[in-house]
Scaffold this motif. Structure first.
Motif, PDB file in Angstrom:
ATOM      1  N   ALA A  73     -46.354 -24.763   8.258  1.00 61.76           N
ATOM      2  CA  ALA A  73     -47.053 -25.063   7.000  1.00 61.76           C
ATOM      3  C   ALA A  73     -46.418 -24.304   5.841  1.00 61.76           C
ATOM      4  CB  ALA A  73     -48.528 -24.699   7.130  1.00 61.76           C
ATOM      5  N   ALA A  74     -46.007 -23.053   6.087  1.00 58.35           N
ATOM      6  CA  ALA A  74     -45.381 -22.254   5.033  1.00 58.35           C
ATOM      7  C   ALA A  74     -44.053 -22.861   4.604  1.00 58.35           C
ATOM      8  CB  ALA A  74     -45.176 -20.822   5.525  1.00 58.35           C
ATOM      9  N   VAL A  75     -43.253 -23.304   5.571  1.00 56.37           N
ATOM     10  CA  VAL A  75     -41.962 -23.926   5.239  1.00 56.37           C
ATOM     11  C   VAL A  75     -42.182 -25.229   4.478  1.00 56.37           C
ATOM     12  CG1 VAL A  75     -39.917 -25.023   6.234  1.00 56.37           C
ATOM     13  CG2 VAL A  75     -40.692 -22.811   7.106  1.00 56.37           C
ATOM     14  N   PHE A  76     -43.138 -26.042   4.909  1.00 56.02           N
ATOM     15  CA  PHE A  76     -43.427 -27.285   4.195  1.00 56.02           C
ATOM     16  C   PHE A  76     -43.869 -26.995   2.763  1.00 56.02           C
ATOM     17  CE2 PHE A  76     -44.639 -29.192   8.544  1.00 56.02           C
ATOM     18  CZ  PHE A  76     -43.326 -29.598   8.758  1.00 56.02           C
ATOM     19  N   ALA A  77     -44.645 -25.928   2.589  1.00 57.53           N
ATOM     20  CA  ALA A  77     -45.092 -25.571   1.242  1.00 57.53           C
ATOM     21  C   ALA A  77     -43.923 -25.158   0.363  1.00 57.53           C
ATOM     22  CB  ALA A  77     -46.115 -24.437   1.316  1.00 57.53           C
ATOM     23  N   GLY A  78     -42.890 -24.579   0.978  1.00 56.02           N
ATOM     24  CA  GLY A  78     -41.732 -24.123   0.211  1.00 56.02           C
ATOM     25  C   GLY A  78     -40.791 -25.229  -0.208  1.00 56.02           C
ATOM     26  N   GLY A  79     -40.815 -26.349   0.495  1.00 57.10           N
ATOM     27  CA  GLY A  79     -39.939 -27.451   0.125  1.00 57.10           C
ATOM     28  C   GLY A  79     -38.842 -27.684   1.140  1.00 57.10           C
ATOM     29  N   PRO A  80     -37.992 -28.678   0.926  1.00 55.45           N
ATOM     30  CA  PRO A  80     -37.021 -29.110   1.945  1.00 55.45           C
ATOM     31  C   PRO A  80     -35.952 -28.078   2.283  1.00 55.45           C
ATOM     32  CG  PRO A  80     -36.646 -30.250  -0.140  1.00 55.45           C
ATOM     33  CD  PRO A  80     -37.959 -29.535  -0.278  1.00 55.45           C
ATOM     34  N   ARG A  81     -35.672 -27.121   1.406  1.00 55.92           N
ATOM     35  CA  ARG A  81     -34.644 -26.111   1.692  1.00 55.92           C
ATOM     36  C   ARG A  81     -35.230 -24.745   2.020  1.00 55.92           C
ATOM     37  NH1 ARG A  81     -30.466 -26.202  -3.123  1.00 55.92           N
ATOM     38  NH2 ARG A  81     -32.339 -26.573  -4.401  1.00 55.92           N
ATOM     39  N   ALA A 101     -48.705  -9.628   6.828  1.00 54.74           N
ATOM     40  CA  ALA A 101     -49.896  -9.959   6.039  1.00 54.74           C
ATOM     41  C   ALA A 101     -49.832 -11.388   5.504  1.00 54.74           C
ATOM     42  CB  ALA A 101     -50.053  -8.965   4.893  1.00 54.74           C
ATOM     43  N   ARG A 102     -48.695 -11.775   4.901  1.00 53.90           N
ATOM     44  CA  ARG A 102     -48.512 -13.133   4.374  1.00 53.90           C
ATOM     45  C   ARG A 102     -47.153 -13.644   4.820  1.00 53.90           C
ATOM     46  NH1 ARG A 102     -48.803 -13.589  -1.786  1.00 53.90           N
ATOM     47  NH2 ARG A 102     -49.166 -15.792  -1.393  1.00 53.90           N
ATOM     48  N   VAL A 103     -47.120 -14.889   5.229  1.00 52.88           N
ATOM     49  CA  VAL A 103     -45.851 -15.475   5.674  1.00 52.88           C
ATOM     50  C   VAL A 103     -44.900 -15.555   4.485  1.00 52.88           C
ATOM     51  CG1 VAL A 103     -44.747 -17.472   6.711  1.00 52.88           C
ATOM     52  CG2 VAL A 103     -47.037 -16.784   7.458  1.00 52.88           C
ATOM     53  N   ARG A 104     -43.682 -15.002   4.667  1.00 53.80           N
ATOM     54  CA  ARG A 104     -42.687 -14.983   3.596  1.00 53.80           C
ATOM     55  C   ARG A 104     -41.723 -16.151   3.769  1.00 53.80           C
ATOM     56  NH1 ARG A 104     -40.209 -11.442  -0.341  1.00 53.80           N
ATOM     57  NH2 ARG A 104     -38.584 -12.742  -1.235  1.00 53.80           N
ATOM     58  N   VAL A 105     -41.512 -16.887   2.694  1.00 53.61           N
ATOM     59  CA  VAL A 105     -40.603 -18.033   2.678  1.00 53.61           C
ATOM     60  C   VAL A 105     -39.604 -17.842   1.546  1.00 53.61           C
ATOM     61  CG1 VAL A 105     -40.439 -20.528   2.296  1.00 53.61           C
ATOM     62  CG2 VAL A 105     -42.322 -19.598   3.658  1.00 53.61           C
ATOM     63  N   SER A 106     -38.326 -18.075   1.865  1.00 54.26           N
ATOM     64  CA  SER A 106     -37.288 -18.017   0.838  1.00 54.26           C
ATOM     65  C   SER A 106     -36.795 -19.413   0.515  1.00 54.26           C
ATOM     66  CB  SER A 106     -36.100 -17.171   1.319  1.00 54.26           C
ATOM     67  OG  SER A 106     -36.431 -15.802   1.355  1.00 54.26           O
ATOM     68  N   ILE A 107     -36.507 -19.621  -0.769  1.00 57.29           N
ATOM     69  CA  ILE A 107     -35.895 -20.864  -1.210  1.00 57.29           C
ATOM     70  C   ILE A 107     -34.693 -20.512  -2.071  1.00 57.29           C
ATOM     71  CG2 ILE A 107     -38.020 -22.212  -1.110  1.00 57.29           C
ATOM     72  CD1 ILE A 107     -38.347 -21.830  -4.096  1.00 57.29           C
ATOM     73  N   ARG A 112     -37.307 -25.732  -6.852  1.00 58.02           N
ATOM     74  CA  ARG A 112     -38.628 -25.659  -7.478  1.00 58.02           C
ATOM     75  C   ARG A 112     -39.578 -24.866  -6.594  1.00 58.02           C
ATOM     76  NH1 ARG A 112     -43.363 -28.870  -7.517  1.00 58.02           N
ATOM     77  NH2 ARG A 112     -42.416 -30.395  -6.105  1.00 58.02           N
ATOM     78  N   VAL A 113     -40.247 -23.897  -7.176  1.00 50.88           N
ATOM     79  CA  VAL A 113     -41.210 -23.090  -6.433  1.00 50.88           C
ATOM     80  C   VAL A 113     -42.558 -23.802  -6.433  1.00 50.88           C
ATOM     81  CG1 VAL A 113     -42.422 -20.888  -6.283  1.00 50.88           C
ATOM     82  CG2 VAL A 113     -40.035 -20.947  -7.026  1.00 50.88           C
ATOM     83  N   ARG A 114     -43.064 -24.065  -5.254  1.00 50.84           N
ATOM     84  CA  ARG A 114     -44.408 -24.615  -5.124  1.00 50.84           C
ATOM     85  C   ARG A 114     -45.363 -23.445  -4.897  1.00 50.84           C
ATOM     86  NH1 ARG A 114     -42.739 -29.311  -0.779  1.00 50.84           N
ATOM     87  NH2 ARG A 114     -41.903 -30.831  -2.250  1.00 50.84           N
ATOM     88  N   ARG A 115     -46.145 -23.130  -5.871  1.00 50.99           N
ATOM     89  CA  ARG A 115     -47.033 -21.976  -5.780  1.00 50.99           C
ATOM     90  C   ARG A 115     -48.067 -22.187  -4.679  1.00 50.99           C
ATOM     91  NH1 ARG A 115     -44.034 -18.212  -8.051  1.00 50.99           N
ATOM     92  NH2 ARG A 115     -43.245 -18.895 -10.082  1.00 50.99           N
ATOM     93  N   SER A 116     -48.331 -21.133  -3.929  1.00 46.57           N
ATOM     94  CA  SER A 116     -49.278 -21.213  -2.834  1.00 46.57           C
ATOM     95  C   SER A 116     -50.053 -19.908  -2.730  1.00 46.57           C
ATOM     96  CB  SER A 116     -48.551 -21.489  -1.507  1.00 46.57           C
ATOM     97  OG  SER A 116     -49.418 -21.343  -0.408  1.00 46.57           O
ATOM     98  N   SER A 117     -51.355 -20.017  -2.578  1.00 47.73           N
ATOM     99  CA  SER A 117     -52.163 -18.810  -2.389  1.00 47.73           C
ATOM    100  C   SER A 117     -52.068 -18.295  -0.958  1.00 47.73           C
ATOM    101  CB  SER A 117     -53.627 -19.098  -2.739  1.00 47.73           C
ATOM    102  OG  SER A 117     -54.131 -20.147  -1.921  1.00 47.73           O
ATOM    103  N   ARG A 118     -51.670 -19.159  -0.044  1.00 48.45           N
ATOM    104  CA  ARG A 118     -51.585 -18.767   1.363  1.00 48.45           C
ATOM    105  C   ARG A 118     -50.284 -18.052   1.698  1.00 48.45           C
ATOM    106  NH1 ARG A 118     -55.193 -21.289   4.877  1.00 48.45           N
ATOM    107  NH2 ARG A 118     -56.318 -23.114   4.064  1.00 48.45           N
ATOM    108  N   PHE A 119     -49.175 -18.486   1.069  1.00 48.33           N
ATOM    109  CA  PHE A 119     -47.854 -18.048   1.490  1.00 48.33           C
ATOM    110  C   PHE A 119     -47.106 -17.373   0.348  1.00 48.33           C
ATOM    111  CE2 PHE A 119     -48.779 -22.217   3.600  1.00 48.33           C
ATOM    112  CZ  PHE A 119     -49.214 -21.675   4.804  1.00 48.33           C
ATOM    113  N   ASP A 120     -46.175 -16.499   0.724  1.00 48.27           N
ATOM    114  CA  ASP A 120     -45.345 -15.782  -0.253  1.00 48.27           C
ATOM    115  C   ASP A 120     -44.020 -16.534  -0.369  1.00 48.27           C
ATOM    116  OD1 ASP A 120     -44.174 -13.972  -1.907  1.00 48.27           O
ATOM    117  OD2 ASP A 120     -44.062 -12.345  -0.452  1.00 48.27           O
ATOM    118  N   ILE A 121     -43.914 -17.404  -1.366  1.00 50.41           N
ATOM    119  CA  ILE A 121     -42.739 -18.274  -1.535  1.00 50.41           C
ATOM    120  C   ILE A 121     -41.950 -17.775  -2.735  1.00 50.41           C
ATOM    121  CG2 ILE A 121     -41.943 -20.630  -1.925  1.00 50.41           C
ATOM    122  CD1 ILE A 121     -44.649 -21.577  -0.777  1.00 50.41           C
TER     123      ILE A 121
END
Length: 313
Positions: A73-81, A101-107, A112-121
């Motif tokens: 879910a965190a990767v999908f929230a971050g986008g295709p890359r 504490a929070r799943v970290r995702v790098s792009i 484009r950053v998709r803001r999420s309250s659940r994940f650290d993107i």
């Protein structure tokens, strides 16, 4: 409507089968590719049989979500890359006994950053294609990249040191791989700390650790120990790192290899033998030397005094 129900049922089963490898979670495009139309997704969510985790992903069940599902879910929230990164990627690689504490995702920079309250993107300027783990599973960075980035993003030096060390200790990465990845880094506030730590992990732990302890002992004005004192016991020969024969004190400087299972028994037996013969044994892990040197030096000085040492006036 009755003629459509079997088609709905088949599409739902296809979606559930596809989600089995992703912790029960699919992105919306993945669900549609399984033949589930938008109206059916809405119906399953409204009926409470599925859960919309955010605008990008759906849990195709209504039970507790396993960690793997949250990673996807965190990767999908971050986008295709997007990729899991830092400690989150290490946990996905199998790191045990480490809470995130929070799943970290790098792009990549520019995405484009998709803001999420659940994940650290977040954008990561150092992210390149070669950083991605080439194996299967959730998209994530390679273990050596994840360990170093997790160390950069850690709140404290202690946390950074611990994360890199346990990644090596648990076999997720090798010091050699960390060293090669670290050569790419030109600037970072923990670059020097990580260079020293990787050097320790590469096997310079014994000699470099001893030299560090000697330097600190001299700064305190404490007596010089004998280095690499040869001893023998029933299992053969071994060497004491630092030894003060007049004060019956031994100090062992422990690198990461001392914590590995194959060394624990031998270390314990040698220490017990020394104790039975009247020597006091203190152990200084290199991690402790890096993070709390004065507390360990206090113990060394206390051990010398217990053996009869008196500091010259």
């Amino acid at each position: 409507m009755s003629a459509r129900l079997p088609l709905d049922s088949h599409a739902i089963r296809r979606a559930q089968a596809a989600a089995a490898e992703q912790g029960g979670v699919l992105s919306r495009p993945q669900i549609y590719a399984c033949g589930v139309p938008r109206w059916l997704v809405r119906r399953e969510v409204v009926m409470g049989r599925w859960v919309a985790l955010d605008r990008q992903s759906i849990a195709v069940h209504n039970g507790p979500l396993e960690p793997r599902g949250w990673w996807w879910a965190a990767v999908f929230a971050g986008g295709p890359r997007a990729v899991l990164d830092g400690a989150s990627a290490l946990v996905a690689h199998g790191l045990q006994r480490y809470d995130v504490a929070r799943v970290r995702v790098s792009i990549p920079r520019g995405a484009r950053v998709r803001r999420s309250s659940r994940f650290d993107i977040r954008h990561t300027r150092r992210l390149v294609a070669d950083d991605r783990w080439p194996g299967g599973g959730v998209p994530r960075t390679k273990p050596e990249i994840a360990a170093l980035r997790g160390a950069w993003w850690a709140r404290t030096d202690k946390e950074a040191t611990y994360l890199v060390t346990v990644a090596v200790q648990q076999g997720l990465t090798r010091p050699e791989d960390l060293g090669r990845a670290l050569l790419r880094v030109r600037r970072d506030k923990r670059r020097s700390l990580l260079h020293e730590l990787v050097n320790d992990l590469l096997g310079g732990a014994g000699s470099m650790g001893e030299l560090d302890v000697l330097r600190l002992l001299r700064r305190r004005g404490l007596p010089e120990p004998v280095r690499q004192q040869l001893r023998r016991d029933s299992s053969g020969r071994y060497y004491l790192d630092l030894y003060w024969p007049d004060y019956r004190l031994v100090v062992e400087v422990d690198g990461i290899h001392h914590a590995w299972a194959e060394n624990i028994v031998g270390d314990a037996l040698r220490q017990n033998t020394l104790t039975l013969h009247g020597d006091a044994v203190l152990r200084i892990p290199l991690l402790g030397l890096r993070l709390q040197p004065e507390r360990f030096l206090d113990q060394v000085e206390a051990g010398l005094r217990a053996g009869g040492y008196r500091h010259a006036a």
